[in-house]
Design a protein around this motif. Structure first.
Motif, PDB file in Angstrom:
ATOM      1  N   GLN A   1       0.824  -1.206   0.000  1.00 39.40           N
ATOM      2  CA  GLN A   1       0.000   0.000   0.000  1.00 39.40           C
ATOM      3  C   GLN A   1       0.865   1.267   0.000  1.00 39.40           C
ATOM      4  N   ILE A   2       1.962   1.250   0.784  1.00 41.80           N
ATOM      5  CA  ILE A   2       2.865   2.416   0.803  1.00 41.80           C
ATOM      6  C   ILE A   2       3.523   2.592  -0.564  1.00 41.80           C
ATOM      7  N   LYS A   3       3.965   1.499  -1.167  1.00 41.23           N
ATOM      8  CA  LYS A   3       4.597   1.555  -2.502  1.00 41.23           C
ATOM      9  C   LYS A   3       3.622   2.127  -3.527  1.00 41.23           C
ATOM     10  N   ASP A   4       2.404   1.616  -3.531  1.00 44.79           N
ATOM     11  CA  ASP A   4       1.397   2.098  -4.485  1.00 44.79           C
ATOM     12  C   ASP A   4       1.072   3.567  -4.246  1.00 44.79           C
ATOM     13  N   TYR A   5       1.025   3.943  -2.985  1.00 47.32           N
ATOM     14  CA  TYR A   5       0.722   5.334  -2.653  1.00 47.32           C
ATOM     15  C   TYR A   5       1.809   6.269  -3.191  1.00 47.32           C
ATOM     16  N   ILE A   6       3.041   5.851  -3.045  1.00 50.34           N
ATOM     17  CA  ILE A   6       4.164   6.674  -3.539  1.00 50.34           C
ATOM     18  C   ILE A   6       4.097   6.811  -5.051  1.00 50.34           C
ATOM     19  N   ILE A   7       3.864   5.698  -5.742  1.00 46.94           N
ATOM     20  CA  ILE A   7       3.811   5.723  -7.207  1.00 46.94           C
ATOM     21  C   ILE A   7       2.657   6.594  -7.702  1.00 46.94           C
ATOM     22  N   GLU A   8       1.492   6.486  -7.040  1.00 45.78           N
ATOM     23  CA  GLU A   8       0.298   7.204  -7.478  1.00 45.78           C
ATOM     24  C   GLU A   8       0.350   8.694  -7.122  1.00 45.78           C
ATOM     25  N   ASN A   9       1.215   9.085  -6.203  1.00 46.33           N
ATOM     26  CA  ASN A   9       1.260  10.478  -5.744  1.00 46.33           C
ATOM     27  C   ASN A   9       2.638  11.119  -5.993  1.00 46.33           C
ATOM     28  N   ASP A  10       3.232  10.817  -7.146  1.00 41.95           N
ATOM     29  CA  ASP A  10       4.545  11.383  -7.458  1.00 41.95           C
ATOM     30  C   ASP A  10       4.485  12.907  -7.627  1.00 41.95           C
TER      31      ASP A  10
ATOM     32  N   ASP B   1       5.823  18.504  -5.668  1.00 45.37           N
ATOM     33  CA  ASP B   1       5.411  19.766  -5.050  1.00 45.37           C
ATOM     34  C   ASP B   1       6.121  19.977  -3.723  1.00 45.37           C
ATOM     35  N   ARG B   2       6.246  18.913  -2.945  1.00 48.04           N
ATOM     36  CA  ARG B   2       6.909  18.997  -1.655  1.00 48.04           C
ATOM     37  C   ARG B   2       8.382  19.367  -1.833  1.00 48.04           C
ATOM     38  N   VAL B   3       9.019  18.771  -2.804  1.00 48.79           N
ATOM     39  CA  VAL B   3      10.445  19.052  -3.047  1.00 48.79           C
ATOM     40  C   VAL B   3      10.637  20.488  -3.497  1.00 48.79           C
ATOM     41  N   GLN B   4       9.777  20.960  -4.396  1.00 49.79           N
ATOM     42  CA  GLN B   4       9.891  22.324  -4.895  1.00 49.79           C
ATOM     43  C   GLN B   4       9.653  23.350  -3.782  1.00 49.79           C
TER      44      GLN B   4
ATOM     45  N   SER C   1      15.131  28.949  -4.310  1.00 44.33           N
ATOM     46  CA  SER C   1      14.540  29.578  -5.500  1.00 44.33           C
ATOM     47  C   SER C   1      15.499  29.599  -6.686  1.00 44.33           C
ATOM     48  N   PHE C   2      16.788  29.588  -6.399  1.00 44.36           N
ATOM     49  CA  PHE C   2      17.771  29.650  -7.494  1.00 44.36           C
ATOM     50  C   PHE C   2      17.977  28.285  -8.160  1.00 44.36           C
ATOM     51  N   ILE C   3      17.419  27.227  -7.556  1.00 46.13           N
ATOM     52  CA  ILE C   3      17.580  25.904  -8.179  1.00 46.13           C
ATOM     53  C   ILE C   3      16.481  25.728  -9.223  1.00 46.13           C
ATOM     54  N   PRO C   4      16.862  25.346 -10.423  1.00 38.49           N
ATOM     55  CA  PRO C   4      15.879  25.196 -11.502  1.00 38.49           C
ATOM     56  C   PRO C   4      14.840  24.115 -11.180  1.00 38.49           C
ATOM     57  N   SER C   5      13.666  24.246 -11.767  1.00 38.79           N
ATOM     58  CA  SER C   5      12.562  23.297 -11.514  1.00 38.79           C
ATOM     59  C   SER C   5      12.890  21.889 -12.008  1.00 38.79           C
ATOM     60  N   PHE C   6      13.592  21.830 -13.146  1.00 38.54           N
ATOM     61  CA  PHE C   6      13.877  20.490 -13.685  1.00 38.54           C
ATOM     62  C   PHE C   6      14.789  19.707 -12.736  1.00 38.54           C
ATOM     63  N   VAL C   7      15.647  20.475 -11.985  1.00 35.83           N
ATOM     64  CA  VAL C   7      16.508  19.792 -11.002  1.00 35.83           C
ATOM     65  C   VAL C   7      15.653  19.258  -9.842  1.00 35.83           C
ATOM     66  N   ASP C   8      14.714  20.106  -9.380  1.00 36.94           N
ATOM     67  CA  ASP C   8      13.821  19.651  -8.298  1.00 36.94           C
ATOM     68  C   ASP C   8      13.014  18.433  -8.722  1.00 36.94           C
TER      69      ASP C   8
ATOM     70  N   LYS D   1      13.846  16.270 -10.956  1.00 38.54           N
ATOM     71  CA  LYS D   1      14.740  15.116 -11.044  1.00 38.54           C
ATOM     72  C   LYS D   1      14.981  14.524  -9.659  1.00 38.54           C
ATOM     73  N   ILE D   2      15.177  15.401  -8.671  1.00 35.22           N
ATOM     74  CA  ILE D   2      15.384  14.937  -7.291  1.00 35.22           C
ATOM     75  C   ILE D   2      14.128  14.221  -6.772  1.00 35.22           C
ATOM     76  N   ALA D   3      12.934  14.783  -7.059  1.00 32.96           N
ATOM     77  CA  ALA D   3      11.675  14.181  -6.614  1.00 32.96           C
ATOM     78  C   ALA D   3      11.484  12.797  -7.220  1.00 32.96           C
ATOM     79  N   ASP D   4      11.843  12.680  -8.535  1.00 31.31           N
ATOM     80  CA  ASP D   4      11.714  11.366  -9.179  1.00 31.31           C
ATOM     81  C   ASP D   4      12.621  10.339  -8.519  1.00 31.31           C
ATOM     82  N   LYS D   5      13.833  10.778  -8.177  1.00 24.60           N
ATOM     83  CA  LYS D   5      14.775   9.864  -7.521  1.00 24.60           C
ATOM     84  C   LYS D   5      14.239   9.434  -6.149  1.00 24.60           C
ATOM     85  N   ILE D   6      13.696  10.413  -5.430  1.00 24.62           N
ATOM     86  CA  ILE D   6      13.162  10.081  -4.101  1.00 24.62           C
ATOM     87  C   ILE D   6      12.002   9.098  -4.214  1.00 24.62           C
TER      88      ILE D   6
END
Length: 434
Positions: free
Chosen positions: A217-226, A231-234, A239-246, A248-253
């Motif tokens: 359930q936790i795994k599915d929740y993470i996948i469904e709420n990427d 949003d949490r990472v951003q 502010s000086f870090i580009p969105s695509f970097v954020d 990328k970090i969120a996808d890794k997490i």
């Protein structure tokens, strides 16, 4: 003597069905027998008078034999009449000693009769052969197998239970339930019960299914709420870090977390599983051994099972059970009655086919009946003794005379005939040798 036996046999055959008659028929037969015996005496008296008169005018040799027979027959008839009458009443109403024996000795007669029945009919050697023949299992099986019998049994049982339920006081029953629940919970250590329950789940390894489901359930929740993770990472990023970097970090997490919980879900020997098991085991041990948990559960129990709440719970439980039972017992098509009928059919079939069950039941019935009869033989004797002793003396005499009086009239008949024959023999011997 052959003549006497023939007459005796004749009347015995004629009145062989006497014992199957009612009291009024027995009285008629008894009167008829008495009239016969008395008539025989009167006949002998008439013959004696006639031969005596004839001998005075015509001293014939053969008249002496007839006279001797009739004279002795009268004596025998009177003697036996006195003997038979003395059993049931005073002859001619005269209080002659040792007469009216039954009325005067009814208590002793009852005691002796009770002792006789117990000693001769209810002794172990007499009842054992009959007890050993008892075989009721097959009979009960046949009876229970009939639909009508089942309906009668279930209906009667339902009526009995309904009557009991209607007569029960609801308040008293609910108070009884409340009291028993309170007594039971006072002795129960809830912390140990819960601790032992957790240990049992660990022994059966049932907690692993919960870990597996939770990981999935936790795994599915993470996948469904990427997107939520992005949003949490951003929001937490600079502010000086580009969105695509954020992103990328969120996808890794998200990918790392989902892979981690997938490993836990798929690997039954994952270290996290072992860690969870150990923590649960430690908690179970702590529940059972740490006194603080005993106090905690007592507080919870006292809060949930206060007297007023416990009484309310008990009353609700009892009313619910009572309504359900009454509804089931009153409905002919209820599930309860169907269940009873099904089990009666199965029990009936087992009684008819299962020899081991038959032997067990029959053996139990035989042993129980044998022990009960032997244990209460004195009660049968006391019953007979007290019943006879409580009868009125006259009533007892009449009862016995109705049962055996007709046969006792044979004594009068035999006494008349045998007395006459004895008198004739004596007269003959006197004439020939004196």
């Amino acid at each position: 003597m052959t003549f006497v036996v023939r007459i005796n046999h004749k009347f015995t055959t004629k009145f062989s069905k006497f014992e199957n008659m009612n009291d009024e028929a027995k009285r008629k037969q008894l009167r008829k027998y008495k009239m016969f015996a008395t008539g025989l005496f009167v006949l002998m008296a008439v013959i004696f008078i006639a031969t005596t008169l004839l001998q005075k005018s015509n001293p014939s040799h053969w008249l002496g034999y007839v006279r001797a027979f009739s004279e002795a027959a009268m004596v025998g008839a009177l003697a036996d009449w006195f003997a038979v009458t003395a059993l049931f009443r005073h002859p001619l109403g005269l209080p002659i000693p040792h007469t009216n024996l039954i009325e005067n000795s009814k208590q002793r007669l009852g005691d002796n009769l009770g002792s006789f029945v117990v000693s001769n009919f209810l002794s172990p050697q007499n009842i054992r052969p009959y007890i050993q023949k008892l075989k009721i299992s097959h009979f009960v099986g046949e009876w229970l197998g009939k639909e009508k019998s089942q309906e009668i049994l279930i209906r009667n049982l339902s009526d009995i239970v309904l009557d009991i339920l209607n007569k029960l006081d609801d308040t008293s029953v609910s108070q009884f339930i409340s009291k028993k629940v309170s007594e039971m919970t006072d002795d129960i250590k809830l912390n140990k019960v819960v601790g032992n329950g957790i240990s049992y789940i660990l022994e059966k390894n049932d907690h692993q299914r919960m870990v597996t489901n939770l990981s999935r359930q936790i795994k599915d929740y993470i996948i469904e709420n990427d997107e939520m993770i992005k949003d949490r990472v951003q929001k937490g990023s600079y502010s000086f870090i580009p969105s695509f970097v954020d992103n990328k970090i969120a996808d890794k997490i998200a990918s790392g977390l989902s892979d981690f919980f997938r490993e836990i879900e798929e690997d039954p020997d994952h270290e996290i599983r072992n860690l969870i098991t150990q923590k649960i085991q430690d908690f179970s041990t702590d529940l059972k051994e740490d006194p603080k948990w005993d106090d905690e559960f007592k507080t919870i129990k006292n809060g949930l099972l206060k007297n007023d709440k416990l009484d309310e719970y008990s009353n609700d439980i009892w009313i619910s059970i009572k309504k359900t039972l009454m509804k089931e017992l009153q409905d002919d098509q209820s599930s309860l009655k169907s269940y009873l009928s099904k089990n009666l059919n199965e029990f009936s079939q087992n009684l008819k086919t299962d020899e081991n069950l038959q032997n067990k039941i029959d053996h139990w019935v035989r042993v129980t009946a044998y022990k009960y009869i032997l244990k209460n033989t004195h009660q049968f004797g006391n019953l007979i003794s007290s019943t006879v002793g409580n009868w009125q003396g006259k009533e007892l005499s009449e009862k016995l005379e109705l049962e055996v009086g007709k046969d006792l009239q044979f004594i009068r008949v035999n006494g008349t005939l045998v007395g006459g024959l004895v008198g004739l023999i004596i007269y003959t011997i006197a004439n020939f040798f004196l």
